[in-house]
Design an enzyme around this catalytic site. Structure first.
Site, PDB file in Angstrom:
ATOM      1  CB  CYS A   1     -20.581 -10.732  35.013  1.00 40.59           C
ATOM      2  SG  CYS A   1     -21.263 -10.362  33.397  1.00 40.59           S
TER       3      CYS A   1
ATOM      4  CB  ALA B   1     -16.977  -2.605  39.209  1.00 44.89           C
TER       5      ALA B   1
ATOM      6  N   GLY C   1     -26.833 -17.711  47.042  1.00 40.53           N
ATOM      7  CA  GLY C   1     -25.550 -17.582  46.334  1.00 40.53           C
ATOM      8  C   GLY C   1     -25.717 -16.751  45.074  1.00 40.53           C
TER       9      GLY C   1
HETATM   10  N1  LIG Z   1     -24.650 -10.135  30.387  1.00 42.01           N
HETATM   11  C1  LIG Z   1     -24.381  -8.995  30.997  1.00 42.01           C
HETATM   12  O1  LIG Z   1     -25.105  -8.559  31.886  1.00 42.01           O
HETATM   13  C2  LIG Z   1     -23.155  -8.197  30.639  1.00 42.01           C
HETATM   14  C3  LIG Z   1     -22.950  -6.990  31.296  1.00 42.01           C
HETATM   15  C4  LIG Z   1     -21.810  -6.251  31.005  1.00 42.01           C
HETATM   16  C5  LIG Z   1     -20.909  -6.709  30.055  1.00 42.01           C
HETATM   17  N2  LIG Z   1     -21.151  -7.892  29.440  1.00 42.01           N
HETATM   18  C6  LIG Z   1     -20.194  -8.304  28.434  1.00 42.01           C
HETATM   19  O2  LIG Z   1     -20.850  -8.242  27.166  1.00 42.01           O
HETATM   20  C7  LIG Z   1     -20.397  -9.300  26.315  1.00 42.01           C
HETATM   21  C8  LIG Z   1     -21.586 -10.121  25.831  1.00 42.01           C
HETATM   22  O3  LIG Z   1     -22.271 -10.629  26.964  1.00 42.01           O
HETATM   23  P1  LIG Z   1     -23.627 -11.463  26.817  1.00 42.01           P
HETATM   24  O4  LIG Z   1     -24.113 -11.773  28.189  1.00 42.01           O
HETATM   25  O5  LIG Z   1     -24.546 -10.752  25.870  1.00 42.01           O
HETATM   26  O6  LIG Z   1     -23.064 -12.791  26.164  1.00 42.01           O
HETATM   27  P2  LIG Z   1     -23.804 -13.810  25.199  1.00 42.01           P
HETATM   28  O7  LIG Z   1     -22.975 -15.036  25.230  1.00 42.01           O
HETATM   29  O8  LIG Z   1     -25.259 -13.894  25.539  1.00 42.01           O
HETATM   30  O9  LIG Z   1     -23.722 -13.114  23.788  1.00 42.01           O
HETATM   31  C9  LIG Z   1     -22.536 -13.088  23.050  1.00 42.01           C
HETATM   32  C10 LIG Z   1     -22.920 -13.162  21.575  1.00 42.01           C
HETATM   33  O10 LIG Z   1     -21.751 -12.994  20.780  1.00 42.01           O
HETATM   34  C11 LIG Z   1     -21.770 -13.957  19.734  1.00 42.01           C
HETATM   35  N3  LIG Z   1     -20.362 -14.183  19.341  1.00 42.01           N
HETATM   36  C12 LIG Z   1     -19.411 -14.809  20.035  1.00 42.01           C
HETATM   37  N4  LIG Z   1     -18.255 -14.838  19.355  1.00 42.01           N
HETATM   38  C13 LIG Z   1     -18.495 -14.191  18.183  1.00 42.01           C
HETATM   39  C14 LIG Z   1     -17.688 -13.877  17.055  1.00 42.01           C
HETATM   40  N5  LIG Z   1     -16.415 -14.231  16.982  1.00 42.01           N
HETATM   41  N6  LIG Z   1     -18.248 -13.176  16.059  1.00 42.01           N
HETATM   42  C15 LIG Z   1     -19.560 -12.799  16.114  1.00 42.01           C
HETATM   43  N7  LIG Z   1     -20.367 -13.067  17.163  1.00 42.01           N
HETATM   44  C16 LIG Z   1     -19.839 -13.753  18.172  1.00 42.01           C
HETATM   45  C17 LIG Z   1     -22.424 -15.185  20.347  1.00 42.01           C
HETATM   46  O11 LIG Z   1     -22.950 -16.032  19.340  1.00 42.01           O
HETATM   47  C18 LIG Z   1     -23.528 -14.526  21.187  1.00 42.01           C
HETATM   48  O12 LIG Z   1     -24.713 -14.322  20.457  1.00 42.01           O
HETATM   49  C19 LIG Z   1     -19.387 -10.115  27.165  1.00 42.01           C
HETATM   50  O13 LIG Z   1     -18.094  -9.662  26.867  1.00 42.01           O
HETATM   51  C20 LIG Z   1     -19.757  -9.763  28.579  1.00 42.01           C
HETATM   52  O14 LIG Z   1     -18.672  -9.913  29.473  1.00 42.01           O
HETATM   53  C21 LIG Z   1     -22.264  -8.638  29.683  1.00 42.01           C
HETATM   54  O1  LIG Z   2     -27.806  -8.109  47.251  1.00 50.02           O
HETATM   55  C1  LIG Z   2     -27.683  -8.926  46.326  1.00 50.02           C
HETATM   56  C2  LIG Z   2     -27.548  -8.560  44.975  1.00 50.02           C
HETATM   57  C3  LIG Z   2     -27.394  -9.553  44.018  1.00 50.02           C
HETATM   58  N1  LIG Z   2     -27.384 -10.857  44.375  1.00 50.02           N
HETATM   59  C4  LIG Z   2     -27.177 -11.893  43.342  1.00 50.02           C
HETATM   60  O2  LIG Z   2     -25.991 -11.587  42.618  1.00 50.02           O
HETATM   61  C5  LIG Z   2     -26.086 -12.057  41.273  1.00 50.02           C
HETATM   62  C6  LIG Z   2     -25.726 -10.967  40.280  1.00 50.02           C
HETATM   63  O3  LIG Z   2     -26.703  -9.951  40.324  1.00 50.02           O
HETATM   64  P1  LIG Z   2     -26.569  -8.596  39.467  1.00 50.02           P
HETATM   65  O4  LIG Z   2     -25.262  -7.950  39.729  1.00 50.02           O
HETATM   66  O5  LIG Z   2     -27.783  -7.794  39.734  1.00 50.02           O
HETATM   67  O6  LIG Z   2     -26.670  -9.157  37.967  1.00 50.02           O
HETATM   68  P2  LIG Z   2     -25.725  -9.186  36.675  1.00 50.02           P
HETATM   69  O7  LIG Z   2     -26.627  -9.025  35.515  1.00 50.02           O
HETATM   70  O8  LIG Z   2     -24.837 -10.384  36.778  1.00 50.02           O
HETATM   71  O9  LIG Z   2     -24.814  -7.843  36.725  1.00 50.02           O
HETATM   72  C7  LIG Z   2     -23.476  -7.823  37.215  1.00 50.02           C
HETATM   73  O10 LIG Z   2     -22.566  -8.255  36.231  1.00 50.02           O
HETATM   74  C8  LIG Z   2     -22.602  -7.456  35.014  1.00 50.02           C
HETATM   75  C9  LIG Z   2     -21.684  -8.122  34.018  1.00 50.02           C
HETATM   76  O11 LIG Z   2     -20.340  -7.821  34.234  1.00 50.02           O
HETATM   77  C10 LIG Z   2     -22.176  -6.029  35.358  1.00 50.02           C
HETATM   78  O12 LIG Z   2     -22.174  -5.241  34.174  1.00 50.02           O
HETATM   79  C11 LIG Z   2     -23.155  -5.471  36.387  1.00 50.02           C
HETATM   80  O13 LIG Z   2     -22.762  -4.135  36.753  1.00 50.02           O
HETATM   81  C12 LIG Z   2     -23.148  -6.365  37.618  1.00 50.02           C
HETATM   82  O14 LIG Z   2     -24.113  -5.904  38.571  1.00 50.02           O
HETATM   83  C13 LIG Z   2     -27.517 -12.595  41.124  1.00 50.02           C
HETATM   84  O15 LIG Z   2     -27.527 -13.996  41.259  1.00 50.02           O
HETATM   85  C14 LIG Z   2     -28.264 -11.944  42.282  1.00 50.02           C
HETATM   86  O16 LIG Z   2     -29.364 -12.708  42.713  1.00 50.02           O
HETATM   87  C15 LIG Z   2     -27.522 -11.231  45.706  1.00 50.02           C
HETATM   88  O17 LIG Z   2     -27.507 -12.416  46.040  1.00 50.02           O
HETATM   89  N2  LIG Z   2     -27.677 -10.259  46.652  1.00 50.02           N
END
Ligand SMILES: NC(=O)c1ccc[n+]([C@@H]2O[C@H](COP(=O)([O-])OP(=O)(O)OC[C@H]3O[C@@H](n4cnc5c(N)ncnc54)[C@H](O)[C@@H]3O)[C@@H](O)[C@H]2O)c1
Ligand SMILES: O=c1ccn([C@@H]2O[C@H](COP(=O)(O)OP(=O)(O)O[C@H]3O[C@H](CO)[C@@H](O)[C@H](O)[C@H]3O)[C@@H](O)[C@H]2O)c(=O)[nH]1
Length: 327
Positions: free
Chosen positions: A137, A84, A132
């Site tokens: 992720c 995705a 960009g």
């Molecule tokens: N950021 C997003 O938009 C997003 C979206 C979908 C999925 N995810 C997934 O969710 C997870 C967290 O993402 P995030 O952006 O919040 O990351 P983040 O780095 O902001 O947060 C991760 C947290 O986990 C803690 N941590 C790490 N290892 C640990 C351990 N062994 N025990 C306890 N705590 C621990 C860190 O200190 C940190 O506070 C990742 O697996 C990421 O791929 C993130």
């Molecule tokens: O038309 C577009 C849409 C997005 N972006 C850029 O792409 C990046 C990612 O954007 P977005 O996907 O909205 O943000 P994320 O929070 O990184 O979310 C992505 O990554 C997450 C972590 O895996 C997933 O859960 C989400 O479904 C997926 O959208 C950013 O820099 C945006 O500015 C563009 O340049 N053009």
């Protein structure tokens, strides 16, 4: 993890492994949680695995309609998460590749994206050209897919996905080159206002933000940069900009980089403005005031296609926008 848990199972307690990837995007996390397009639950295709999937599905059914809860095998679920993100990033790299053709031909990338997006098979979302993609992720998950493909002895597949990341790097470098070329082939000691540092609007997250690459390149070219972002802290910006390509010495960095508290402060006496993040507040700025405060000719580089280029031009700005030829 599965091996460890299974080895520690006994008559009174057993573990089942489920894959339940999260699809929320930053800035819209709560809405995505409350109204997800789908919930994905992968499990082992065994009676115990099905039971575990059902138990988790019942929790989601408290607020998610049943037909949005998809159950699959473990590998399908894990791969779907990578796929995705790879498909979304691929759309952005595709539109960004087209933006380069637009700049060279006189086509307008927003018009091209709109015309293509009206085809219901393509759809309008994720077709906004930009300097960009960033975020924690996309790059990580594509590189994960690349690694997996290489491990599976599928080098052509690995190269295909790697190109999505390569094109993203190219887009950032291309934008920097355009800026330098436009500013008469040098930005040494020129003052550049960078508007936005987060990887997208409505978040203070800077992980893999395109702004980091832009600013590091500006520093390497000896420009003086003034950065404003409504949500990113000064400490975070200096942390992101220090590194082997530039310097680890924050004192040195501060000779080239100043963090300011408004777009007006960043633009005063600037030679150029670079829009790096699509914050809504940048659309509402008083550009007459900004123009008056800048060195002339006053250049503006819109890396997010959010500004009204015609209006800016009528004020006197030299406007350069991703995906549009100069005018
Ligand atoms: N950021 C997003 O938009 C997003 C979206 C979908 C999925 N995810 C997934 O969710 C997870 C967290 O993402 P995030 O952006 O919040 O990351 P983040 O780095 O902001 O947060 C991760 C947290 O986990 C803690 N941590 C790490 N290892 C640990 C351990 N062994 N025990 C306890 N705590 C621990 C860190 O200190 C940190 O506070 C990742 O697996 C990421 O791929 C993130
Ligand atoms: O038309 C577009 C849409 C997005 N972006 C850029 O792409 C990046 C990612 O954007 P977005 O996907 O909205 O943000 P994320 O929070 O990184 O979310 C992505 O990554 C997450 C972590 O895996 C997933 O859960 C989400 O479904 C997926 O959208 C950013 O820099 C945006 O500015 C563009 O340049 N053009």
């Amino acid at each position: 993890m599965r091996t460890i848990l299974e080895a520690n199972s006994h008559d009174d307690i057993r573990f089942d492994i489920l894959s339940n990837p999260e699809f929320l995007a930053e800035g819209t996390a709560i809405n995505d949680l409350l109204y997800p397009d789908r919930v994905l639950i992968g499990g082992l295709q065994t009676p115990e695995g099905f039971k575990a999937q059902q138990a988790l599905a019942e929790i989601y059914e408290q607020w998610v309609p049943k037909d949005k809860i998809i159950t699959t095998n473990l590998w399908s679920s894990e791969l779907s998460k990578l796929a995705a993100n790879a498909l979304l990033a691929q759309r952005i790299s595709s539109i960004n590749a087209l933006s380069a053709i637009c700049e060279a031909t006189g086509a307008d990338i927003d018009e091209v994206a709109y015309a293509c997006g009206r085809d219901s098979r393509i759809g309008p979302k994720f077709l906004k050209a930009s300097v960009g993609f960033g975020g924690s992720c996309f790059q990580k998950d594509i590189l994960n897919l690349v690694y997996l493909s290489e491990q599976l002895n599928l080098p052509e597949v690995a190269a295909y996905w790697k190109q999505v990341v390569d094109l993203n790097e190219y887009q950032k470098k291309r934008f920097v080159s355009r800026i330098i070329k436009t500013l008469f082939n040098t930005i040494t000691n020129k003052r550049i206002a960078v508007l936005g540092f987060a990887f997208k609007k409505d978040t203070g997250d800077t992980r893999e933000s395109a702004a980091i690459t832009l600013c590091k390149d500006f520093i390497q070219e000896n420009a003086r940069i003034y950065i404003y972002d409504p949500k990113v802290s000064e400490q975070q910006i200096f942390y992101d900009l220090s590194g082997p390509e530039v310097t680890y010495d924050i004192k040195d960095l501060k000779k080239r980089v100043t963090i300011v508290q408004s777009a007006y402060e960043a633009s005063a006496n600037a030679d150029a403005i670079v829009v790096a993040t699509e914050w809504d507040e940048f659309k509402e700025l008083d550009f007459e005031r900004i123009y008056k405060s800048m060195n002339k000719p006053a250049f503006i580089f819109d890396g997010r296609l959010i500004l009204d280029a015609e209006k800016l031009k009528s004020i006197g700005f030299r406007v350069h926008t991703i995906g549009r030829a100069n005018f």
